[in-house]
Design a protein around this motif. Structure first.
Motif, PDB file in Angstrom:
ATOM      1  N   ASN A  13     -11.036   1.591  -0.771  1.00 11.59           N
ATOM      2  CA  ASN A  13      -9.633   1.859  -0.397  1.00 11.59           C
ATOM      3  C   ASN A  13      -8.754   0.609  -0.514  1.00 11.59           C
ATOM      4  N   ALA A  14      -7.466   0.813  -0.276  1.00 10.44           N
ATOM      5  CA  ALA A  14      -6.495  -0.274  -0.461  1.00 10.44           C
ATOM      6  C   ALA A  14      -6.789  -1.455   0.456  1.00 10.44           C
ATOM      7  N   ALA A  15      -7.306  -1.165   1.667  1.00  8.68           N
ATOM      8  CA  ALA A  15      -7.588  -2.249   2.611  1.00  8.68           C
ATOM      9  C   ALA A  15      -8.693  -3.164   2.059  1.00  8.68           C
ATOM     10  N   GLY A  17      -8.749  12.564  -2.693  1.00 12.50           N
ATOM     11  CA  GLY A  17      -9.069  11.411  -1.839  1.00 12.50           C
ATOM     12  C   GLY A  17      -8.802  11.587  -0.369  1.00 12.50           C
ATOM     13  N   LEU A  25     -14.273   6.663  -5.695  1.00 12.56           N
ATOM     14  CA  LEU A  25     -14.184   6.782  -7.149  1.00 12.56           C
ATOM     15  C   LEU A  25     -13.667   5.497  -7.785  1.00 12.56           C
ATOM     16  N   THR A  83      -3.310   6.152  -4.714  1.00 10.28           N
ATOM     17  CA  THR A  83      -3.759   6.472  -3.353  1.00 10.28           C
ATOM     18  C   THR A  83      -4.347   7.861  -3.233  1.00 10.28           C
ATOM     19  N   PHE A  84      -4.093   8.698  -4.241  1.00 11.77           N
ATOM     20  CA  PHE A  84      -4.557  10.081  -4.167  1.00 11.77           C
ATOM     21  C   PHE A  84      -5.977  10.227  -4.700  1.00 11.77           C
ATOM     22  N   LEU A  85      -6.548   9.147  -5.227  1.00 16.26           N
ATOM     23  CA  LEU A  85      -7.923   9.230  -5.725  1.00 16.26           C
ATOM     24  C   LEU A  85      -8.904   8.854  -4.608  1.00 16.26           C
ATOM     25  N   PRO A  86     -10.100   9.444  -4.623  1.00 15.85           N
ATOM     26  CA  PRO A  86     -11.061   9.108  -3.571  1.00 15.85           C
ATOM     27  C   PRO A  86     -11.442   7.635  -3.644  1.00 15.85           C
ATOM     28  N   PRO A  87     -11.433   6.933  -2.505  1.00 15.42           N
ATOM     29  CA  PRO A  87     -11.792   5.508  -2.528  1.00 15.42           C
ATOM     30  C   PRO A  87     -13.140   5.273  -3.182  1.00 15.42           C
ATOM     31  N   LYS A 142      -2.738   0.226  -5.775  1.00 14.21           N
ATOM     32  CA  LYS A 142      -1.906   0.739  -4.665  1.00 14.21           C
ATOM     33  C   LYS A 142      -1.198   2.038  -5.029  1.00 14.21           C
ATOM     34  N   LYS A 143      -1.043   2.271  -6.323  1.00 13.59           N
ATOM     35  CA  LYS A 143      -0.373   3.505  -6.748  1.00 13.59           C
ATOM     36  C   LYS A 143      -1.349   4.679  -6.816  1.00 13.59           C
ATOM     37  N   ASN A 197      -5.394   6.063   2.979  1.00 14.53           N
ATOM     38  CA  ASN A 197      -5.952   5.351   1.818  1.00 14.53           C
ATOM     39  C   ASN A 197      -5.022   4.248   1.332  1.00 14.53           C
ATOM     40  N   ALA A 200      -2.977  -0.957   3.063  1.00 10.99           N
ATOM     41  CA  ALA A 200      -3.776  -2.116   2.668  1.00 10.99           C
ATOM     42  C   ALA A 200      -4.116  -3.000   3.864  1.00 10.99           C
ATOM     43  N   PHE A 206      -4.280  -5.064  -8.381  1.00  7.76           N
ATOM     44  CA  PHE A 206      -4.063  -4.554  -7.022  1.00  7.76           C
ATOM     45  C   PHE A 206      -2.791  -3.700  -6.968  1.00  7.76           C
ATOM     46  N   LEU A 261      -7.263  -5.291  -0.681  1.00 13.31           N
ATOM     47  CA  LEU A 261      -6.461  -6.425  -0.194  1.00 13.31           C
ATOM     48  C   LEU A 261      -7.392  -7.576   0.221  1.00 13.31           C
ATOM     49  N   ARG A 262      -8.511  -7.216   0.870  1.00 11.21           N
ATOM     50  CA  ARG A 262      -9.466  -8.273   1.259  1.00 11.21           C
ATOM     51  C   ARG A 262      -9.948  -9.025   0.021  1.00 11.21           C
TER      52      ARG A 262
END
Lengths: 575, 275
Positions: free
Chosen positions: B72-74, A545, B67, B61-65, B58-59, A551, A554, B54, B77-78
């Motif tokens: 992504n986390a942002a 990623g 996928l 994070t190492f996977l491509p957004p 958040k855990k 990433n 948030a 969610f 959150l939205r």
């Protein structure tokens, strides 16, 4: 009145080059006598050298004799070094790059370029070791390489030299030849891997010495060789790869190659100039910056940055204000020359000054007018102006105080600065945790660093344009990864000498004591002290990623930013 | 209007449209004698599961957004905020805005409201506090605050002791014992910092100013430094209070979410078992 301590001002040669290697084996007069009997040294005219800086002095203090055994790697493709090599005797070979058959990175002691699989990525959640800085192995990843020697004298060698000779395309470099001189002078990466085929003796000359040998020799014995080498190899490569020269005919390229002048500006006697400069303040820094083009002068040349960084300034009352900066690939002077060609007389609108050390090309105005500004049927556009890469200049996206901050703190070096918007950041440290998860449980940055307005530039590796951390690594463990250009450290070849950590101006490299998988501290069996290794952000090179920190955020507060990219600057700083 | 403001307005408009659509749907279904509480209950459960996911996202994070659904986390959150706010509307339709009856229903409603309100509190805090933190004191890592506080206390105690020894007078010692000892002993004025009340700080600086007239010239320099240390300690407390608030609301929100999920599943089983 404060008490003072009186000391003798340090001199250039207080610490001869040979002392870096072994203080007990300095360059002797008999060695110099022998070298002076050989070309090109016996072809040099010593009359141009100063009395205080004779040819013998230069060789004594800026050169050292290096002995290599069969298989020893002298330089690797991608290494950064500040010295050039002259072959005194023995067999030395360079790898010739050919598609699909270059020596694999792991065989050169580098981090293997491999992404984790999806399962390996998810398994990090439970497979990461509980002990900090745990390493599973303490020998090179590839059994085909080994280490010998200690500290700065460590040599990485190829165990199976015959296999390399038979499996990869290499060429012998005969005695009496130089190599590594262009990357030393231009502060660019080595372009080829060179190793000893048998016992070899090389004369290693540090950058400053090579510069002075070229400068003071009235016969230009070395200068001619270096300039020829530059025109034959580096210049053509630079011109062919730069967008401004795309589509030019061979004839026009030849005109450019004949007239372009390769120049270096600024000084670096220390590989850690930014750390010192940042403490000196703007005025002192400014005074020490070499002037390349001067505001208000007739535009005689277009200047292209090949390596390093330059500041654009304009006069403001009794001082100068920074209005932009140039990074490698940027050019300055085109618009003035184009206006002059159209009949207006427009002088340089800004001064261009080298921030620390810089190398670049000066192309004279008549050549620019003839080759680049004149219509060319081979080129799609008649004007080169739209394709000249835009430097970062003052504007709505980059207000002047921010520009001054980025230049003064030398963050303009960054290709991946960690910029945190503190007005969005909720200090949850999800970024730090994500970084730790992606690096076996060990975070590779500290969420702390200089702040400008509401933006923090955290102490994470910037992946600099000019990575001074790489200059003095004795094993090449810290290197640029070829595919991405990221600066990474190979755990298998880091010997823990801390040269990179000491040289990093941004405190982005940390030395850590390593443990085995049971959490036991690993001790060097030769000296009985804990083994340390350098660690830093690698932009999650092996993760699917990309940067986990970005990433994980948030709140969209953390971004990795290439500071030579105006669009990214706008996106991040103008929010 | 700038980009982020436009985006925010866009989310609000979409939210209002969806809420209106839900209201109309509820009206039509109710008029058609369809069991709307049942369907809204299922919808609410799906929304709660998504909201709880969610924490899992958040855990990863190492996977491509690309996928992961939602990116992504942002982005998550939205969606989390959007769905979270909308869940209150669905909750209203599910319960018909009636007061719950029975132990399970009451517990479930309390857990939902607790989770929702703690989430809204967290949203407000995360929008308000970061800018306040940036505006005052040095940026400091939360975990390092006790260490910095200890350093400040050591320095101020050494200053007072040195001043007393040098001048042979105890004015600074008395000032320290009376007004500063407790202040430097640990976190102070947390509530005042949360509500942006600077009165305690001003009071301490006023005490320092009052003390000045009892000191000789060399002690003035020491008092100046002590005044600086008071401000630094107050800034540390300010960061402790605000950063603490940013962390603490999650300690309410997350356990309530877990409880909500468990009781919601139990509620679902009961509904299916007895209808």
């Amino acid at each position: 009145m404060p008490e003072t301590v009186s000391v003798t001002r340090p001199q250039r040669w207080d610490h001869p080059f040979s002392f870096d290697l072994n203080p007990s084996s300095p360059v002797t007069d008999s060695m110099i006598d022998e070298w002076l009997t050989r070309p090109p040294f016996n072809q040099m005219d010593e009359s141009g050298f100063r009395k205080s800086m004779s040819l013998r002095d230069l060789l004594k203090n800026d050169a050292r004799l290096m002995s290599y055994q069969a298989g020893d790697i002298v330089v690797r493709r991608g290494d950064w070094g500040n010295s050039a090599f002259f072959i005194l005797g023995g067999n030395v070979r360079a790898e010739v790059e050919s598609a699909g058959s270059s020596i694999p990175p792991s065989m050169l002691g580098r981090k293997p370029n491999r992404k984790r699989t999806l399962f390996e990525s998810i398994a990090q959640l439970w497979k990461n070791p509980s002990a900090p800085e745990s390493r599973s192995r303490f020998t090179p990843d590839d059994s085909r390489i080994g280490n010998r020697g200690q500290g700065g004298q460590t040599r990485v060698f190829l165990q199976d030299l015959p296999a390399v000779l038979s499996g990869y395309r290499t060429e012998a470099i005969p005695p009496g030849q130089w190599f590594g001189e262009l990357s030393a002078l231009g502060r660019t990466p080595r372009t080829a891997t060179v190793f000893a085929e048998g016992p070899a003796q090389l004369l290693e000359v540090r950058w400053q010495g090579l510069r002075d040998l070229m400068r003071f020799d009235q016969n230009s014995a070395i200068r001619t060789d270096v300039e020829k080498s530059f025109r034959d190899h580096a210049l053509e490569e630079f011109l062919r790869n730069h967008p401004v020269f795309q589509g030019l005919s061979d004839e026009k390229l030849k005109i450019l190659m004949d007239h372009a002048e390769f120049r270096t500006f600024g000084e670096y006697d220390s590989p850690k100039p930014f750390k010192d400069l940042a403490k000196q303040g703007f005025e002192n820094n400014f005074e020490s910056e070499a002037l390349i083009l001067e505001e208000g002068h007739y535009p005689n040349d277009v200047f292209f940055v090949r390596s390093g960084l330059a500041r654009l300034t304009v006069k403001h009352h009794h001082g100068h204000r920074t209005v932009g900066y140039l990074t490698p690939g940027h050019a300055y002077g085109f618009h003035e020359i184009a206006a002059s060609s159209a009949g207006e007389s427009v002088p340089y609108q800004c001064s261009v000054r080298a921030i620390s050390f810089l190398s670049g090309l000066l192309i004279p105005t008549p050549v620019v007018q003839l080759v680049l500004l004149a219509p060319d049927e081979n080129r799609q556009s008649t004007s080169v102006l739209p394709i000249v890469p835009a430097p970062v200049i003052k504007g709505d996206a980059v207000p002047e105080p921010l520009l001054e901050f980025l230049v003064e703190e030398r963050f303009v070096q960054a290709t991946a600065a960690m910029v945190i918007d503190l007005d969005r950041c909720v200090r949850c440290d999800d970024c730090v945790r994500a970084c730790a998860t992606a690096h076996d449980g060990n975070p590779r940055f500290v969420r702390h660093g200089p702040i400008h307005g509401h933006h923090m530039l955290a102490n994470a590796c910037l992946h600099c344009v000019d990575p001074v951390c790489m200059v003095e690594c004795p094993t090449g463990a810290i290197h640029r990864e070829f595919a991405s250009g990221n600066v990474v450290i190979s755990e298998s070849s880091c010997i823990g000498c801390a040269q990179c950590a000491n040289n990093c101006p941004y405190d982005a490299i940390r030395m850590v004591q390593i443990t085995d998988q049971n959490g036991q501290l690993v001790v060097d069996d030769r000296i009985g002290r804990p083994l340390t290794q350098a660690t830093k952000c690698d932009l999650c090179l092996d993760q699917l990623g990309g940067p986990a920190c970005q990433n994980a955020c948030a709140h969209d507060a953390l971004r990795r930013v290439d500071l030579s990219d105006v669009q990214q600057l706008q996106e991040v700083f103008a929010r | 209007m700038t980009g982020p403001q436009q985006r925010r307005m866009g989310w609000i408009l979409v939210g209002l449209l969806v809420a209106t659509a839900l209201g109309i749907t509820n009206h039509i279904l109710t008029a058609s004698h369809v069991r709307t509480p049942y369907y809204f209950g299922w919808l609410l459960l799906v929304m709660v599961v998504f909201l709880a996911a969610f924490g899992v996202r958040k855990k990863l994070t190492f996977l491509p957004p690309t996928l992961i659904f939602g990116g992504n986390a942002a982005n998550w959150l939205r969606f989390h905020i959007f769905i979270g706010l909308l869940s209150a509307v669905v909750f209203g339709h599910h319960t018909g805005l009636r007061l719950p009856t029975g132990f399970v229903e009451t517990t479930l409603a309390a857990l939902f409201l607790g989770t929702f309100l703690s989430g809204v509190t967290g949203l407000i805090l995360s929008r308000v506090i970061p800018a306040r933190l940036t505006s005052r004191g040095e940026e400091v890592l939360f975990e390092r605050i006790p260490m910095f506080r200890s350093r400040l206390r050591t320095e101020v105690e050494e200053l007072v002791a040195a001043a007393a020894e040098k001048s042979g007078d105890s004015a600074l010692v008395e000032f320290y014992e009376t007004h500063l000892k407790e202040f430097f002993s640990g976190p102070k004025h947390i509530l005042e910092h949360l509500i942006a009340n600077k009165r305690p700080r001003r009071r301490l600086l006023q005490h320092a100013q009052n003390c000045r007239r009892f000191l000789n010239e060399p002690e003035h320099a020491q008092l100046d430094r002590i005044t600086q240390l008071i401000q630094m300690k107050d800034d540390l407390d300010f960061h402790l209070a605000l950063q603490g608030a940013l962390k603490m609301w999650l300690f309410v929100h997350l356990p309530l979410t877990c409880g909500l999920l468990i009781v919601a599943v139990f509620h679902l089983l009961l509904v299916h078992a007895f209808t």
